[in-house]
Design an enzyme around this catalytic site. Sequence first.
Site, PDB file in Angstrom:
ATOM      1  N   TYR A 117       0.775  -1.396  -0.109  1.00  0.00           N
ATOM      2  CA  TYR A 117       0.020  -0.196   0.122  1.00  0.00           C
ATOM      3  C   TYR A 117       0.860   1.272  -0.248  1.00  0.00           C
ATOM      4  O   TYR A 117       0.224   2.319  -0.299  1.00  0.00           O
ATOM      5  CB  TYR A 117      -1.079   0.102   1.440  1.00  0.00           C
TER       6      TYR A 117
ATOM      7  N   PHE B 181     -10.372  -3.480  10.621  1.00  0.00           N
ATOM      8  CA  PHE B 181     -11.403  -3.240   9.773  1.00  0.00           C
ATOM      9  C   PHE B 181     -10.900  -3.972   8.417  1.00  0.00           C
ATOM     10  O   PHE B 181      -9.767  -3.903   7.913  1.00  0.00           O
ATOM     11  CB  PHE B 181     -11.948  -1.868   9.618  1.00  0.00           C
TER      12      PHE B 181
END
Length: 437
Positions: A148, A437
């Site tokens: 990322y 999450f």
Amino acid sequence: MPGPEARYEIRRFHAEPGEGAGASRTAEWIRAVNYGFYQKAVGEDLLRQIVDTHVADDRELTGAYEVDASSIPGFGPDRPVATFATLRKTLNVGYGRLVPAHLVTAVTVRTDHRRRGLLRRLMGEDLARAKADGVPVAALTASEASIYRRFGYGVATLERRITVDTGPRFALAVKPRGRVLSVDPPVMRRLAPEIFALAHGAVPGSIDRQERYRLRAAGEWAEETGGPDSAARVAVHVGEDGRPDGYAAYSFRGWSHEPPTMDLCDLVAATPDAYLGLWEFLGSLDLVERVAWDEAPVQDPLSWALVDPRVLKADGAQDMLWLRILDVAAALQGRRFAHDGALLTRIDDPLGLTSGRYRVSVASGECQVERVPDDDPSPDDLTMDIAELSSVYIGGVSPVLLAEAGRIRSGEHSPEAALTLERMLAVERAPHCSTHF
């Protein structure tokens, strides 16, 4: 070979329960996510539970579908080959200030469709849409740490796995204030959100939670099945003012495990007394000799509160929360600063969303951000990628450390600029994110 724009169709939708076409599309998307993360095939009961939580969280689900599906037997055209989900929550950026955050999750690309630009397309389009909506920062938790940064994300908080021996050597040096009560898990349907709201406003780095945390605390969500968790136990800390301000959810591994061990599933605390009080309670559980927790903070007051700190053993820290600033001015002006100062910073951005030069001026703790033209002759104090600014944004990562690593570069005329930035970004307590999450 045609590019991803021609070969794949991107569809965005919200989860739908029931039996209609929307429910079938939702189910196929969830099955694709489970397949991508090598999880067991999802049963109907768990599927309904997942759909209900997605609806409660108002998640937007995105799927990439192959336009001309091959005639070779496979999953069929209704199963996405890549998945991506988002939801909007808030992030505590210090001193009780909450800013909107765009949470990215459920990112998968099926193995037979990798290296075709799908992830770059999904991420690039999604972050541009979030910025256009006025959201200052995006966030994710990563299953792979190497993916990322190329999209501008930087690690902002860490966590570690700890085990605490709770035998005779376990004791706290100072008695925490308040008291701890064992409670019936179903009451946490109401209490868990109330307690977390207090902690969310008190802990920098905290991300507001999704529905499954409430269900898990209430004993209604077992991670493997999505059904009731008969092993769930909960303790609640009550402050001296009579208000619940912390809770610990835990479960026993069973008598076949040696030594007898309690798994700490979740610990939420709005105050240091609540945090240490819950640990004092866990350390007193009868017949239990060890407590294990996978999501402990790296800068942990428990280590310093113990009479014998060697009862706590920790694995190495690992990345937890990744942040990605989408709007430099909105993100910086949304938080409070510890020290006044001024810096001219050059930001590079692999997606081009924030590239440019910014003059950051802080007075009385409040920040003003001004874009500076590239042809302005003023020398830059700092140069960094947006990933580095995102890492240091909430005060959990040291700009000086990143400068020593070569990730942040100071101008020749301002060798202490990284230290100045570190002082400016300091927050009132160590940042920690307990929301996955």
